[in-house]
Enzyme design. Structure first.
Site, PDB file in Angstrom:
ATOM      1  N   LYS A   1       1.352   1.264  -1.214  1.00  0.00           N
ATOM      2  CA  LYS A   1       1.874   2.051  -2.241  1.00  0.00           C
ATOM      3  C   LYS A   1       1.423   1.621  -3.911  1.00  0.00           C
ATOM      4  O   LYS A   1       0.733   0.694  -3.811  1.00  0.00           O
ATOM      5  CB  LYS A   1       3.531   2.075  -2.520  1.00  0.00           C
ATOM      6  CG  LYS A   1       4.082   2.664  -1.074  1.00  0.00           C
ATOM      7  CD  LYS A   1       5.664   2.918  -1.257  1.00  0.00           C
ATOM      8  CE  LYS A   1       5.966   3.969  -0.014  1.00  0.00           C
ATOM      9  NZ  LYS A   1       7.524   4.022  -0.065  1.00  0.00           N
TER      10      LYS A   1
ATOM     11  N   ARG B   1       8.182  -0.459   7.398  1.00  0.00           N
ATOM     12  CA  ARG B   1       7.328   0.778   7.858  1.00  0.00           C
ATOM     13  C   ARG B   1       5.795   0.503   7.077  1.00  0.00           C
ATOM     14  O   ARG B   1       5.753   0.464   6.023  1.00  0.00           O
ATOM     15  CB  ARG B   1       7.702   2.030   7.309  1.00  0.00           C
ATOM     16  CG  ARG B   1       7.402   3.450   7.462  1.00  0.00           C
ATOM     17  CD  ARG B   1       8.227   4.454   6.882  1.00  0.00           C
ATOM     18  NE  ARG B   1       7.748   5.786   7.313  1.00  0.00           N
ATOM     19  CZ  ARG B   1       6.800   6.234   6.555  1.00  0.00           C
ATOM     20  NH1 ARG B   1       6.509   5.824   5.429  1.00  0.00           N
ATOM     21  NH2 ARG B   1       6.397   7.712   6.974  1.00  0.00           N
TER      22      ARG B   1
END
Length: 536
Positions: A475, A510
């Site tokens: 991210k 994840r």
């Protein structure tokens, strides 16, 4: 009497704070705590403190004139135990019980008669206008309909339903004793019961229930006396998630969820796995790297992503999903679909998907909650504000108290899911890294997962034990910190983030690169165990 009330408050508060295994620092109750408790005491003392049983003549076989808050324990060790619980929940609802809260699900060793299969145990909290004896009659009818016969006492049974608490009443008769007389000696009853309570002491009925425990520290102290959280994960009692055909003990180790994006516009790997052959190859790679779960996404949820219709999403998803379910490597693994649409969830589960991962927590398509409840699969509830077009707006990035607001907003979604029929034992929570959060907020959330758990525990201890899914992979905040503009170059940074996240309480991570994720999770588990922290 006032002195006794103050002493009781102090003991209950101490028991509640120590419930988290030392993660909360105990302290003496403040003047506000005492005033709040004494106010509750003055309002309820006539019927609660000291505990006086309501007259049995007040309870006929007819209904009550007002809704009564109740707690019902559930147990099963014969047949398909999870399906039996699902059936019992539906039958209780049809019989006049409005279920408002569920405990976690526990697999427990048999007590008293030990030569029999292991039990599943849980409990529900709800309201009813049935009188206690009418409620008892309904529960016995449900047990009979499900297949329970006489048998030996404490022996095998397809279902066992017991009234633990009924309003603020004490009942003692030949056919019914409330509170249940053996609560204090049964971890398999106390653990689910405590799940249905909160630590904030703002709930009047919970104040009454705590006083009915016949223990100055309430049910929290009773649970801690038996061993409390130190018992969880032992052979005697495990907290489990029913998924597929198994019961998953997510406290043993962190699980790896591998990301398979079949989209042209995902921020990290958009367009790489749109073709079925490429997607299958990536699924096999993720499994070989250590993925326990493959999470397939056919719609990007990055900021300002174009929203697809359900039919457009299915057109991308189904060809890949149908082939993934056929590969030998998928045996023993779990399949998840990342969607917020009810139609997509329905089609995915029909084709073999085991769980639904909804980044909106039911906000973008409210129908999904009822649908997932009917499908009977685990459901990931994520924290965010707004939708992909508004989640990073100035308004949605504002927090006064980051942890308490995330905890409160997450629990609101959990409660909506429960009221829609999804039991807590099928709910996974995700704090939403990168969703409605600034770069610094993301770091605080990762390090503060236990604070978020405690925040949810103020209202629901059970919700504070739900598995936490953490999605930090590649991210942008990692790129900001380590100066990697290309998301594909952030895997080693993701490893560090996963390590910290698991150490701080994440149960599922994840990731795009499952090998890095698995290494980080193993390291995080090792740190957590060496530190003596309980996983959930």
């Amino acid at each position: 009497m006032l002195l006794q009330a103050k002493e009781s408050l102090g003991k209950m508060f101490s028991a509640g704070t120590s419930y988290y295994g030392g993660l909360v620092q105990s302290h003496a109750p403040s003047a506000f705590d005492l005033r709040h408790y004494l106010s509750s005491y003055n309002k309820t003392s006539k019927c609660v403190i000291p505990c006086k049983a309501r007259s049995l003549s007040q309870f006929s076989c007819g209904g009550s004139s007002a809704d009564q808050e109740i707690v019902i324990a559930m147990g099963s060790n014969v047949g398909d135990r999870v399906s039996t619980f699902d059936r019992a929940l539906q039958m209780m609802k049809s019989s006049g019980v409005n279920i408002t809260r569920h405990a976690c699900l526990y697999e427990t060793a048999p007590a008293y008669v030990t030569d029999q299969p292991r039990f599943l145990n849980s409990a529900i909290r709800g309201t009813t206008r049935l009188g206690p004896y009418e409620l008892l009659k309904k529960l016995k009818e449900i047990e009979k309909d499900i297949g329970r016969t006489g048998g030996i006492r404490y022996g095998p049974r397809p279902i066992d339903l017991d009234i633990l608490l009924y309003g603020n009443s004490q009942i003692h008769s030949e056919t019914l004793i409330v509170p249940h007389e053996r609560i204090h000696e049964r971890p398999f009853v106390l653990a689910p019961l405590v799940d249905l309570l909160g630590t904030s002491r703002d709930d009047g009925i919970e104040t009454s229930w705590q006083s009915l425990s016949k223990c100055s520290g309430g049910f929290f102290e009773l649970w801690n006396k038996l061993g409390g959280e130190s018992l969880i994960g032992t052979e005697g009692i495990k907290r489990v998630l029913p998924v597929g055909n198994r019961l998953l003990d997510w406290c043993e180790r962190a699980l790896i969820m591998g990301i398979l994006n079949v989209t042209p516009d995902s921020f990290s790997d958009g367009g790489k796995f749109q073709q079925v052959e490429a997607a299958i190859s990536q699924a096999k790679l993720l499994i070989s790297q250590g993925a326990d779960i493959i999470d397939i996404g056919a719609q990007s949820t990055k900021p300002f992503a174009k929203r697809l219709s359900p039919n457009e999403e299915l057109a991308r998803l189904i060809p890949v999903l149908d082939e993934v379910t056929k590969i030998p490597e998928i045996e023993g693994k779990l399949l998840s679909v990342d969607t917020f649409y009810a139609e997509v969830a329905t089609e995915a589960v029909k084709r073999g998907v085991h769980m639904i991962n909804d980044v909106s927590g039911g906000q973008l398509d409210p129908r999904i909650l009822k649908v997932v409840a009917e499908l009977g699969v685990p459901y990931v509830v994520m924290h965010t504000r707004g939708d992909p077009s508004t989640m990073q707006s100035e308004e949605n990035l504002q927090y006064v108290d980051l942890f308490s607001e995330i905890a409160s907003e997450l629990y609101t979604k959990v409660r909506e899911a429960e009221l829609s029929g999804i039991p807590l034992w099928r709910i996974i929570v995700d704090p939403g890294i990168g969703f409605s959060k600034k770069s610094g907020d993301n770091l605080e959330v990762i390090a503060g997962l236990r604070s978020i758990r405690r925040g949810m525990g103020k209202t629901s201890i059970g919700a504070s034990h739900a598995p936490i899914l953490l999605g930090t992979s590649r991210k942008s905040f990692l790129g900001d910190i380590c100066h990697h503009a290309n998301p594909a170059e952030r895997d080693h940074v993701t490893l560090g983030c996963v390590t910290v996240g698991v150490w701080c309480g994440a149960n599922i991570v994840r990731v795009h690169n499952a090998r890095y994720g698995a290494d980080g999770a193993k390291l995080g588990d090792a740190f957590r165990k060496s530190s003596g922290f309980v996983q959930a």
